[in-house]
Design an enzyme around this catalytic site. Structure first.
Site, PDB file in Angstrom:
ATOM      1  N   CYS A 121    -110.181 -25.769  22.967  1.00 42.20           N
ATOM      2  CA  CYS A 121    -109.209 -24.245  23.147  1.00 42.20           C
ATOM      3  C   CYS A 121    -108.119 -24.266  22.634  1.00 42.20           C
ATOM      4  O   CYS A 121    -107.279 -23.080  21.619  1.00 42.20           O
ATOM      5  CB  CYS A 121    -109.050 -23.319  24.118  1.00 42.20           C
ATOM      6  SG  CYS A 121    -108.328 -22.191  25.000  1.00 42.20           S
TER       7      CYS A 121
ATOM      8  N   CYS B 145    -109.156 -21.205  20.539  1.00 45.25           N
ATOM      9  CA  CYS B 145    -108.666 -20.001  20.742  1.00 45.25           C
ATOM     10  C   CYS B 145    -107.557 -19.798  20.809  1.00 45.25           C
ATOM     11  O   CYS B 145    -107.018 -18.826  19.979  1.00 45.25           O
ATOM     12  CB  CYS B 145    -109.146 -19.890  22.668  1.00 45.25           C
ATOM     13  SG  CYS B 145    -110.482 -20.623  23.087  1.00 45.25           S
TER      14      CYS B 145
ATOM     15  N   LYS C 176    -106.394 -19.943  17.085  1.00 48.44           N
ATOM     16  CA  LYS C 176    -107.327 -18.928  15.886  1.00 48.44           C
ATOM     17  C   LYS C 176    -106.461 -17.704  16.373  1.00 48.44           C
ATOM     18  O   LYS C 176    -106.089 -17.027  15.775  1.00 48.44           O
ATOM     19  CB  LYS C 176    -108.282 -19.261  16.587  1.00 48.44           C
ATOM     20  CG  LYS C 176    -109.348 -17.666  15.983  1.00 48.44           C
ATOM     21  CD  LYS C 176    -110.332 -17.791  17.013  1.00 48.44           C
ATOM     22  CE  LYS C 176    -110.277 -17.181  18.664  1.00 48.44           C
ATOM     23  NZ  LYS C 176    -111.144 -17.272  19.102  1.00 48.44           N
TER      24      LYS C 176
ATOM     25  N   GLY D 174    -122.330 -14.613  11.346  1.00 54.19           N
ATOM     26  CA  GLY D 174    -121.845 -13.601  12.060  1.00 54.19           C
ATOM     27  C   GLY D 174    -121.734 -13.792  13.721  1.00 54.19           C
ATOM     28  O   GLY D 174    -121.472 -12.423  13.452  1.00 54.19           O
TER      29      GLY D 174
ATOM     30  N   TYR E  58    -119.322 -14.167  16.637  1.00 52.51           N
ATOM     31  CA  TYR E  58    -118.047 -14.475  17.050  1.00 52.51           C
ATOM     32  C   TYR E  58    -116.714 -15.455  15.970  1.00 52.51           C
ATOM     33  O   TYR E  58    -115.758 -14.279  15.866  1.00 52.51           O
ATOM     34  CB  TYR E  58    -117.839 -13.838  18.162  1.00 52.51           C
ATOM     35  CG  TYR E  58    -117.264 -15.389  19.144  1.00 52.51           C
ATOM     36  CD1 TYR E  58    -116.044 -16.715  18.535  1.00 52.51           C
ATOM     37  CD2 TYR E  58    -118.167 -16.298  19.118  1.00 52.51           C
ATOM     38  CE1 TYR E  58    -115.901 -17.455  19.114  1.00 52.51           C
ATOM     39  CE2 TYR E  58    -118.247 -17.817  20.327  1.00 52.51           C
ATOM     40  CZ  TYR E  58    -116.591 -18.233  20.284  1.00 52.51           C
ATOM     41  OH  TYR E  58    -116.649 -19.543  20.882  1.00 52.51           O
TER      42      TYR E  58
ATOM     43  N   GLU F 127    -113.974 -13.204  13.533  1.00 52.68           N
ATOM     44  CA  GLU F 127    -112.839 -13.498  13.836  1.00 52.68           C
ATOM     45  C   GLU F 127    -112.199 -13.697  12.497  1.00 52.68           C
ATOM     46  O   GLU F 127    -110.845 -13.355  12.155  1.00 52.68           O
ATOM     47  CB  GLU F 127    -113.109 -14.714  15.043  1.00 52.68           C
ATOM     48  CG  GLU F 127    -113.007 -13.631  15.967  1.00 52.68           C
ATOM     49  CD  GLU F 127    -112.591 -14.721  17.503  1.00 52.68           C
ATOM     50  OE1 GLU F 127    -112.732 -14.172  18.496  1.00 52.68           O
ATOM     51  OE2 GLU F 127    -113.019 -16.078  16.867  1.00 52.68           O
TER      52      GLU F 127
ATOM     53  N   HIS G 218    -102.238   8.821  31.226  1.00 53.08           N
ATOM     54  CA  HIS G 218    -101.745   9.301  29.730  1.00 53.08           C
ATOM     55  C   HIS G 218    -100.132  10.022  29.590  1.00 53.08           C
ATOM     56  O   HIS G 218     -99.629   9.507  29.776  1.00 53.08           O
ATOM     57  CB  HIS G 218    -102.309  11.171  30.197  1.00 53.08           C
ATOM     58  CG  HIS G 218    -101.881  12.032  28.847  1.00 53.08           C
ATOM     59  ND1 HIS G 218    -103.190  11.889  27.942  1.00 53.08           N
ATOM     60  CD2 HIS G 218    -101.229  12.840  28.179  1.00 53.08           C
ATOM     61  CE1 HIS G 218    -102.781  12.333  27.004  1.00 53.08           C
ATOM     62  NE2 HIS G 218    -102.029  13.434  27.381  1.00 53.08           N
TER      63      HIS G 218
ATOM     64  N   GLU H  17    -106.955   5.456  29.250  1.00 49.32           N
ATOM     65  CA  GLU H  17    -107.899   6.639  29.942  1.00 49.32           C
ATOM     66  C   GLU H  17    -108.956   7.243  29.713  1.00 49.32           C
ATOM     67  O   GLU H  17    -109.752   7.954  30.439  1.00 49.32           O
ATOM     68  CB  GLU H  17    -106.892   7.883  30.213  1.00 49.32           C
ATOM     69  CG  GLU H  17    -106.384   8.911  28.725  1.00 49.32           C
ATOM     70  CD  GLU H  17    -105.351   9.862  28.440  1.00 49.32           C
ATOM     71  OE1 GLU H  17    -105.546  10.908  29.377  1.00 49.32           O
ATOM     72  OE2 GLU H  17    -104.721   9.000  27.610  1.00 49.32           O
TER      73      GLU H  17
END
Length: 468
Positions: A45, A50, A53, A182, A184, A188, A446, A451
């Site tokens: 990581c 992670c 990346k 194909g 993640y 990415e 909002h 929402e």
């Protein structure tokens, strides 16, 4: 001074997120802890996953954000990207984080061995560089996983490719990058390179990327790749790679379809495998599955009484936060007098495509497999307010999977900017057993994208073909 039967109460093999957490918590609880890490503290990581990346994702987004700002009145002059400047900053931050992991262990009283450890038996490891043997009452395997590549016999020319380990070391941007896979990681990096202005091609054996995700999410991300300028080739895999040293794009890639693609960088992102090869698990009698993963029970314990394993090496859920929780649970249980184990259900996750994916709970297909017709679906696909003026054509997908009989929310899936941030909060609600009426009773914020999650009232009904 008391005599000890072993050198350590706990010895951890691997200095990634799971191993470091377990070692630190056990040491704080008073255990004598040793840890061996053969490369750098922080694991996949922090060092080659992670964290760097996500920095690359940020870098690739800035160019698009600058371009879109014109719709909001900003006038920007000539803009350029310097990969060297970015890479230097990224590696400096990775170094800083790795150093923090190291110091935290030291401060907790953990003895650190900066070399590879391999099993001799169920209570003994050997440090490969020094040859020193170390004994421990309990041993934790936390060696993670590694990118998988076909053998040269399976894919001639595989030696000319790189993986997600090496992609962070590129000193210059590719002229043309081809990505195999194909999942993640492939998705990415396809967005990252396309966002940095690199001509990018993704080759995938299936028909839509992100196998295992909700079907609507897969479609949205697949189409989003093409909208981002990525050339997506489906139903094909790499057959052979030839290197032509005198060519501007030296890698000549032959696909199973018979087509050819030329590139200067070929990234293999076709899966990962548990990092158990050469670990000596057989010497300790530790059982592995057919994929090389360490078999464990819900308490992360192996078939050997003195050995546990956490993180990607167990091939349960290959996510850093999961490894951390598994490591913490192990240390609390074995050394902290607080037995508990991690619940692997309803884990919120993200894919940092652009726009990104946030998902928690069951996909529609898995829900229907589990509950049959007792499923209600709510979904919306809309242009976010932010894109009304900036020319961005990307849309937001939101989908709720509900058990009709009791209105329990089984799954929430999003594709859109900041989906990861939103899904973290939704994950809490799902874990608590939230229902659709709970969503309906919640007042909307909002104007916001989020929402829409609490304003969907109309059930989605699949289109049924009718005769004209």
């Amino acid at each position: 001074m008391a005599e000890h039967a072993y050198d350590f109460d706990l010895f951890v093999i691997g200095g990634g997120s799971g191993g470091v957490r377990a070692a630190r918590i056990a040491a704080i609880a008073g255990a004598r802890v040793g840890l061996a890490e053969e490369y750098r503290m922080g694991g996949t990581c922090v060092i080659r996953g992670c964290v760097p990346k996500k920095f690359m994702v940020y870098a690739s987004q800035y160019g698009k954000d600058i371009a879109k700002s014109a719709g909001y009145g900003w006038r920007v002059g000539d803009v350029s990207y310097d990969h060297g400047t970015f890479a230097s900053a990224m590696h400096a931050e990775v170094d800083r984080l790795s150093g923090i992991y190291f110091r935290n262990l030291k401060n907790a009283g953990v003895d650190i061995f900066e070399e590879r450890a391999e099993f001799v038996d169920a209570h003994t490891v050997r440090l490969k560089k020094s040859g020193k043997t170390i004994t421990a009452e309990k041993i934790l395997i936390a060696v993670g996983g590694a990118p998988w590549r076909p053998s040269p016999e399976e894919l001639p020319g595989i030696e000319y490719t790189i993986t997600s380990n090496e992609v962070f070391q590129l000193e210059e941007l590719p002229k043309h990058v081809v990505i195999a896979g194909g999942g993640y990681i492939a998705v990415e990096f396809a967005h990252i390179f396309a966002g940095l202005g690199v001509p990018t091609c993704l080759v995938y054996r299936g028909e839509e990327v992100l196998r295992g995700f909700d079907a609507d999410v897969r479609t949205a991300v697949h189409e989003g790749l093409k909208e981002a300028g990525v050339r997506v080739v489906t139903g094909a895999v790499f057959d052979a790679i030839e290197k032509r040293d005198d060519a501007d794009l030296p890698l000549h890639i032959t696909l199973s379809s018979g087509a050819h693609i030329d590139a200067d960088v070929a990234l293999m992102a076709v899966g990962r495998r548990p990092n158990t090869e050469g670990l000596g698990c057989e010497a300790a009698g530790i059982e592995l599955d057919d994929n090389g993963a360490v078999k464990v029970d819900e308490w992360s314990k192996t078939n050997v009484d003195s050995v546990w394993a956490v993180g990607d090496v167990t091939d349960r859920v290959a996510l850093t936060p999961v490894a951390i929780r598994e490591g913490h649970a192990f240390a609390d249980t074995e050394f902290g007098g607080n037995p508990w184990h991690f619940d692997h259900s309803d884990i919120a996750t993200a894919v940092f495509s652009q726009p990104e994916v946030g998902t928690v709970g069951l996909s529609e297909a898995d829900a229907r497999k589990a509950y049959g017709a007792d499923i209600d679906i709510y979904k919306t696909n809309f242009k976010p307010m932010k894109n009304a003026l900036n020319g961005d054509t990307s849309r937001v997908l939101m989908k709720l999977v509900v058990r009709a009989s009791d209105q329990k929310m089984l799954g929430v899936h999003m594709v859109g900017d900041d989906s990861a941030e939103v899904i973290q909060a939704i994950g809490i609600a799902i874990k608590m057993g939230v229902t659709k009426p709970d969503f309906d009773r919640t007042c909307a914020v909002h104007p916001s994208v989020a929402e829409e999650l609490v304003t969907m009232r109309t059930k989605w009904v699949p289109e049924v073909a009718t005769n004209a």
